[in-house]
Design a protein around this motif. Structure first.
Motif, PDB file in Angstrom:
ATOM      1  N   VAL A   3       0.765  -1.223  -0.122  1.00  0.00           N
ATOM      2  CA  VAL A   3      -0.025  -0.105   0.070  1.00  0.00           C
ATOM      3  C   VAL A   3       0.835   1.265   0.167  1.00  0.00           C
ATOM      4  O   VAL A   3       0.690   2.170  -0.588  1.00  0.00           O
ATOM      5  N   LYS A   4       1.982   1.158   0.872  1.00  0.00           N
ATOM      6  CA  LYS A   4       2.768   2.266   1.070  1.00  0.00           C
ATOM      7  C   LYS A   4       3.658   2.529  -0.400  1.00  0.00           C
ATOM      8  O   LYS A   4       3.855   3.725  -1.011  1.00  0.00           O
ATOM      9  N   GLY A  22       1.525   3.572  -3.175  1.00  0.00           N
ATOM     10  CA  GLY A  22       0.684   4.687  -3.075  1.00  0.00           C
ATOM     11  C   GLY A  22      -0.949   4.530  -3.078  1.00  0.00           C
ATOM     12  O   GLY A  22      -1.415   5.416  -3.613  1.00  0.00           O
ATOM     13  N   LEU A  23      -1.190   3.414  -2.705  1.00  0.00           N
ATOM     14  CA  LEU A  23      -2.619   3.031  -2.685  1.00  0.00           C
ATOM     15  C   LEU A  23      -3.667   3.610  -1.516  1.00  0.00           C
ATOM     16  O   LEU A  23      -2.902   4.006  -0.333  1.00  0.00           O
ATOM     17  N   SER A  24      -4.822   3.865  -1.745  1.00  0.00           N
ATOM     18  CA  SER A  24      -5.625   4.448  -0.761  1.00  0.00           C
ATOM     19  C   SER A  24      -6.440   3.224   0.160  1.00  0.00           C
ATOM     20  O   SER A  24      -6.998   3.434   0.998  1.00  0.00           O
ATOM     21  N   ASP A  25      -6.400   2.035  -0.435  1.00  0.00           N
ATOM     22  CA  ASP A  25      -6.882   0.679   0.160  1.00  0.00           C
ATOM     23  C   ASP A  25      -6.083   0.556   1.340  1.00  0.00           C
ATOM     24  O   ASP A  25      -4.980   0.776   1.583  1.00  0.00           O
ATOM     25  N   SER A  26      -6.749  -0.281   2.329  1.00  0.00           N
ATOM     26  CA  SER A  26      -6.323  -0.881   3.561  1.00  0.00           C
ATOM     27  C   SER A  26      -5.609  -2.010   3.101  1.00  0.00           C
ATOM     28  O   SER A  26      -5.798  -2.529   2.143  1.00  0.00           O
ATOM     29  N   ASP A  73      -6.639  -5.216 -10.593  1.00  0.00           N
ATOM     30  CA  ASP A  73      -7.096  -3.456 -10.448  1.00  0.00           C
ATOM     31  C   ASP A  73      -7.754  -3.119 -11.635  1.00  0.00           C
ATOM     32  O   ASP A  73      -8.090  -3.962 -12.554  1.00  0.00           O
TER      33      ASP A  73
END
Length: 124
Positions: free
Chosen positions: A32-33, A36-40, A65
């Motif tokens: 995620v980091k 750069g995703l906004s998902d948990s 995706d």
């Protein structure tokens, strides 16, 4: 030089261990980091699958995706996270390393037990 049977068995079992830890929170949080995703991490874990081959030490990482490019980025980030978690790299965070070391210890124990049984059956 040809690998011995036990080396191949350990490699296959390690692949299964990597497949099992791939969707864990620590790996997914890194993806995620990095991407750069906004998902948990939990939501992302539902969008990926990692499978170990029964016959080789290879993993198949599949990500879903909105775009093929996005899926490729996620799958590649999962692979990078698994590589980072590898004790051979040495840069793993404690939580990732602990899960992997537990799996490796289990594989080594099973391998040693199998080898002991084989040697014992040969000596009878």
């Amino acid at each position: 030089m040809n690998p011995q049977y036990n080396e191949l068995l350990v490699a296959q079992r390690l692949s299964a261990t990597y497949a099992a830890i791939a969707p864990k929170h620590e790996i997914m949080a890194g993806v995620v980091k990095d991407v750069g995703l906004s998902d948990s991490p939990e939501v992302l874990a539902a969008r990926i699958s990692v499978a170990a081959s029964a016959d080789t030490a290879l993993l198949t990482i599949t990500a879903r995706d909105r775009t093929a490019e996005g899926a490729a980025k996620v799958a590649n980030a999962v692979a990078a996270g698994l590589i980072q978690a590898s004790p051979a790299v040495g840069g793993a965070e404690m939580a990732r390393g602990t899960a992997l070391e537990t799996g490796i210890a289990s594989v080594r124990g099973e391998s040693a037990s199998t080898q002991d049984k084989r040697q014992h059956s040969y000596t009878k």
